[in-house]
Design a protein around this motif. Structure first.
Motif, mmCIF file in Angstrom:
data_model
loop_
_atom_site.group_PDB
_atom_site.id
_atom_site.type_symbol
_atom_site.label_atom_id
_atom_site.label_comp_id
_atom_site.label_asym_id
_atom_site.label_seq_id
_atom_site.Cartn_x
_atom_site.Cartn_y
_atom_site.Cartn_z
ATOM 1 N N UNK A 100 -0.046 6.455 -8.167
ATOM 2 C CA UNK A 100 0.465 7.784 -8.497
ATOM 3 C C UNK A 100 0.930 7.856 -9.944
ATOM 4 N N UNK B 169 11.153 8.676 0.026
ATOM 5 C CA UNK B 169 9.749 8.326 -0.169
ATOM 6 C C UNK B 169 9.543 6.842 -0.440
ATOM 7 N N UNK C 193 0.824 -1.220 0.000
ATOM 8 C CA UNK C 193 0.000 0.000 0.000
ATOM 9 C C UNK C 193 0.860 1.273 0.000
ATOM 10 N N UNK C 194 1.879 1.314 -0.886
ATOM 11 C CA UNK C 194 2.763 2.485 -0.946
ATOM 12 C C UNK C 194 2.246 3.519 -1.941
ATOM 13 N N UNK C 195 1.305 3.119 -2.792
ATOM 14 C CA UNK C 195 0.637 4.019 -3.752
ATOM 15 C C UNK C 195 1.523 4.537 -4.880
ATOM 16 N N UNK C 196 2.713 3.963 -5.085
ATOM 17 C CA UNK C 196 3.526 4.399 -6.228
ATOM 18 C C UNK C 196 2.815 4.090 -7.547
ATOM 19 N N UNK D 241 5.598 6.450 2.838
ATOM 20 C CA UNK D 241 4.639 6.504 1.729
ATOM 21 C C UNK D 241 3.415 7.357 1.997
ATOM 22 N N UNK D 242 2.744 7.075 3.114
ATOM 23 C CA UNK D 242 1.331 7.461 3.176
ATOM 24 C C UNK D 242 1.095 8.927 3.516
ATOM 25 N N UNK E 256 1.529 9.953 -0.589
ATOM 26 C CA UNK E 256 0.736 9.366 -1.670
ATOM 27 C C UNK E 256 -0.511 8.696 -1.112
#
Lengths: 193, 289
Positions: free
Chosen positions: A86, B191, A80-83, B155-156, B159
């Protein structure tokens, strides 16, 4: 029981088939504009440990290959790092799609994902009971659910360190006051409808 | 500066020092933190991995309670996981009234109603933008000019929502760290992911991620973090990772308000440096001599 047998057997029961098919269909909708460019794979910090790359996973979701999807550990390795979310040039909610696959694995109690699922459920059990998670209780519930007497030993060195610092203390799991009972119950009710 | 304060579960347990140092540091800078009454868990990453609706209902409950407290419109959150869960609800209900209605059906069980009036702020956002480096610089009593610091954002807080920093190339910590007198360790790992809860269920994967971060931090005197999960993963397994990599990768890891608090001359007791798991003697001599 392997995950597929589990899936098949659940499908014979009353509520499961609709759930799995609907959920997979809604995940397919989330990634339907995927152009298979592989930006997600190139961005994923955990891709090195996955059997299917994220791009391959979305390909299988698009094709509805549930056997392949639920034999793969890929979605459970999403941290769940969202790279990917993004960077996806199509703007797809890929992290949410990963979570949606985890939700199916948790609802269906699929065997290959039991470690993660039991950890998440132990966490929520503690929250359900007390309104807040109690870290020591979470770990105790997790150890009990895994039924592996050697598992706590892996965590003993850290546990002793944290106890020495006074960050955690011995705590016997307790029923609590069911602080969030009504919320959990309502969510479940809405999800079944 | 007046904020509602949501510490979150970790800050009452394994991240006690983050709680203590945040309160002390913010007080020193003249900010008032009012703890949210009767707060409950945001669901962390566990709710999202089991039920989408629950992962929105739990943070919505927190926000609805916050809206009921008079006179404060911003809620300050030091934990990045809590921050993102609350922020997600703030963002989603603004665009999706149907979702808000569904959430309110759930919250009605607790006789609460969410309107969407609360602004969710990460501690780093508040320290970098509301407090700012000028104010910190003016209060420095003990310039930490001998130190090289590696800013780690995780991270959070970055993002998927780009609220206060560049999610690809974050830099919001640099100005405030420089204000303390310290220098910035130039790296591109700020990051990157620490593996989060994989450290419990898939340690072989998370240890690799943390090893890569610690290796790139070589040359720095310490890493500074803004999340309890990142902090724990970076500091608690250094011995194991050093063994794995056959080199000494031990490195002090401090929470941002602990580090800045040192420059402001705040006491070691208030910053709870005794609770850090990787506060090396060499570092102690450098900053506390």
């Amino acid at each position: 029981m392997n995950p597929l047998e589990k899936l098949e057997s659940e499908q014979k029961s009353e509520t499961a088939p609709a759930l799995v098919i609907d959920s997979l269909a809604s995940i397919r909708d989330m990634v339907s504009a995927c152009i298979q460019c592989g930006t997600c794979t190139g961005s994923c910090p955990n891709a090195f440990a996955m059997d299917l790359t994220p791009r391959q996973l979305w390909y299988n979701v698009l094709r509805g290959e549930k056997e392949t999807i639920f034999h793969s550990k890929t979605f459970s390795l999403c941290s769940v790092c969202y790279y990917c979310t993004l960077r996806c040039p199509r703007g797809l909610p890929l992290t949410e799609a990963m979570s949606a696959l985890k939700q199916i694995a948790a609802k269906e109690n699929l065997a290959p994902y039991k470690k993660s699922t039991r950890f998440y459920k132990s966490f929520l059990e503690s929250v359900y009971r007390h309104g807040r998670v109690r870290e020591m209780e979470l770990m105790t519930l997790y150890f009990i659910s895994m039924k592996n007497p050697f598992l706590p030993l892996q965590f003993a060195p850290l546990g002793i360190k944290l106890m020495g610092k006074g960050k955690i203390s011995f705590e016997i799991p307790s029923k609590g006051n069911g602080a969030l009972k009504a919320i959990f119950r309502k969510v479940e009710e809405l999800e079944q409808n | 500066m007046k904020y509602l304060y949501y510490p979150g579960c970790s800050l009452e347990g394994t991240a006690l020092e983050y709680n203590s140092s945040t309160r002390t540091f913010m007080q020193e800078l003249g900010a008032e933190l009012i703890e949210l009454e009767d707060w409950t868990c945001c669901g962390a990453s566990a709710a999202e991995a089991t039920s989408h609706l629950l992962s929105l209902a739990l943070p919505a409950l927190v926000l609805a309670k916050a809206e009921n407290m008079d006179g404060v419109k911003e809620i300050l959150v030091p934990c990045s996981a809590c921050y993102l869960n609350l922020k997600k609800v703030e963002e989603k209900i603004r665009k999706d009234r149907e979702l808000l209605d569904q959430i309110n059906i759930i919250l009605a069980e607790e006789k609460l109603n969410l309107r969407g009036q609360m602004k969710v702020r990460h501690l780093l956002d508040v320290v970098a933008n509301d407090v700012g480096s000028k104010k910190i610089f003016a209060r420095v009593k003990k310039p930490l000019t001998d130190l090289i610091i590696a800013p780690y954002y995780g991270c959070q807080c970055l993002r998927p929502y780009s609220i206060f920093d560049d999610p690809e190339d974050p830099c919001s910590m640099e100005g405030i760290i420089k204000a303390s007198g310290a220098n910035i360790h130039q790296w591109n790992m700020g990051g990157r992911c620490c593996g989060a809860s994989h450290m419990t269920t898939k340690p072989e994967v998370a240890l690799e991620l943390v090893a890569a971060i610690l290796k790139m931090a070589r040359g720095a005197d310490a890493i500074v973090t803004v999340c309890p999960m990142c902090q724990m993963n970076l500091e608690a397994y250094q011995k194991k990772i050093s063994g794995m990599c056959k080199e000494d990768l031990s490195m002090p890891i401090l929470y941002l308000p602990q580090f800045l608090g040192l420059a402001l001359g705040l006491s070691e007791q208030d910053l709870r440096l005794d609770m850090n798991l990787s506060f090396t003697k060499a570092f102690r001599n450098k900053v506390l001599s």
